[in-house]
Design an enzyme around this catalytic site. Structure first.
Site, short mmCIF file in Angstrom:
data_model
loop_
_atom_site.label_atom_id
_atom_site.label_comp_id
_atom_site.label_asym_id
_atom_site.label_seq_id
_atom_site.Cartn_x
_atom_site.Cartn_y
_atom_site.Cartn_z
N CYS A 157 0.84 -1.21 0.00
CA CYS A 157 0.00 0.00 0.00
C CYS A 157 0.87 1.25 0.00
O CYS A 157 1.37 1.68 1.04
CB CYS A 157 -0.91 -0.02 1.23
N CYS B 173 -0.45 4.13 2.21
CA CYS B 173 -0.25 3.99 3.65
C CYS B 173 1.21 4.24 4.01
O CYS B 173 1.51 4.84 5.04
CB CYS B 173 -0.61 2.59 4.12
N ASP B 174 2.14 3.75 3.19
CA ASP B 174 3.54 3.68 3.62
C ASP B 174 4.51 4.56 2.85
O ASP B 174 5.66 4.70 3.26
CB ASP B 174 4.02 2.22 3.51
#
Ligand SMILES: Cc1cc2nc3c(=O)[nH]c(=O)nc-3n(C[C@H](O)[C@H](O)[C@H](O)COP(=O)(O)OP(=O)(O)OC[C@H]3O[C@@H](n4cnc5c(N)ncnc54)[C@H](O)[C@@H]3O)c2cc1C
Length: 319
Positions: free
Chosen positions: A133, A136-137
């Site tokens: 992701c 997200c990261d």
């Protein structure tokens, strides 16, 4: 008391089904699963969902869909369905939180999940440099060198997004040509921070406490290479989340549910919408469309149920 309709899954298909069944006064209950918003909530750039000329983030889009469904009375439970019994009517569902539900109809919108590479180091280093992701990261890889594995739309879209943070993004692809849409290919090729590593597969992911390098194998020459990176983002496709329904519903070899043109499974009252059955289009707008169709068919099924009762099943389970 039996629910009129339970929707399993909170991706674009489930959220649209919730909106339509709520507006049909069916008082739907949506059980969200562990990932609210589904796959689209993993992405930061949605430029192809109609109605948002400036684009929108996945989490914002799914939050708006939820609010719209709630406005008309849809109810949401943040839980995961762990067992279903479709051999009796009303249908029975159990969840990880220990709840039991009966439902006159069910819309399965359990979508799909990202595929893993299955190489040494991947599981150990997940969350320590291995990610599925970018949204997200990506932030954690500011100024770092990273690899994106894959050659489809997701790989390029997320690779482009990652250039906002990373020093260098290597797109590692097992072939010498990409599957992604031409516009994404053009953008990626023009981006000075993106380099392509062609004809290569990942042998292993190395690192002590976090990712330090990738072991690659060239599929043409058989030669090995090391690629020094601090992050690996895996975008190599996904599989349908339909394990739960094995033995009760028909599915193809890959696990995609089989439905008729009205999105009904072999059991009357059980419909499927989105990537749980769609193995072709895999787009948010398509899943949303399927959610709408399944909701409209559910409404008809419940009206018939009220007037005629549950249809008798033939031995092969078809009405
Ligand atoms: C990184 C990435 C970027 C993308 N970018 C785009 C884009 O820009 N534009 C676009 O149109 N599409 C994009 N897509 C594709 C899009 O996200 C999918 O087509 C869409 O999300 C599919 O929707 P769905 O509702 O069918 O399933 P999913 O989105 O997969 O949702 C499935 C839902 O079911 C839930 N669930 C699963 N099992 C259970 C269970 N047992 N009990 C309860 N709930 C369960 C999950 O938690 C999830 O909420 C992207 C996909 C990815 C991975």
């Amino acid at each position: 008391m039996s629910e009129n309709v339970i929707i399993i899954g909170s991706g674009p298909a489930g959220l649209t089904a919730a909106l339509y069944t709520a507006r049909a006064n069916l008082d739907p209950l949506l059980i969200s699963g562990n990932e609210f918003g589904g796959q689209i909530a993993l992405t930061n750039e949605v430029e192809n969902y109609p109605g948002f000329p400036e684009g929108i983030t996945g989490p914002e889009l799914t939050e708006l869909m939820k609010q719209q469904a709630e406005k008309f009375g849809a109810r949401f439970e943040f839980d995961h369905v762990s067992k279903v019994e479709f051999g009796k009517h009303p249908f029975a569902l159990e969840t990880e939180n220990g709840e039991h539900y009966d439902a006159k109809s069910v819309i399965i919108a359990t979508g799909a999940s990202p595929r893993r590479l299955g190489v040494p180091g991947e599981l150990d280093l997940t969350g320590r440099g291995v990610s599925y992701c970018a949204t997200c990261d990506g932030f954690f890889f500011r100024g770092k060198d990273i690899a994106v594995i894959g050659g489809g739309d997701s790989a390029l879209q997320e690779g482009l997004f990652l250039t906002r943070f990373a020093n260098k993004v290597y797109i590692v692809h097992r072939r010498a040509e990409l599957r992604a849409q031409p516009i994404l290919q053009e953008r990626a090729r023009e981006n000075a921070r993106i380099d392509f590593v062609w004809d290569s597969v990942v042998r292993d992911i190395q690192g002590k406490d976090s990712v330090e390098s990738l072991g690659l194998v060239n599929v043409r020459t058989g030669g090995s290479a090391e690629l020094a990176v601090q992050g690996v983002f895996v975008y190599i496709g996904h599989y349908p989340n339909t394990e739960l329904f094995k033995g009760q519903l028909d599915m193809n070899q890959e696990g995609y549910l089989q439905v008729n043109e009205r999105l009904q499974t072999k059991i009357p009252g059980i419909f499927a919408a989105g990537e749980a059955h769609d193995h072709i289009f895999k787009q948010a707008i398509v899943s949303a469309g399927f959610g709408c169709m399944a909701a409209m068919e559910t409404e008809k099924f419940l009206a018939d149920l009220e007037h005629q009762g549950y249809p008798p099943l033939s031995p092969n389970g078809k009405p």
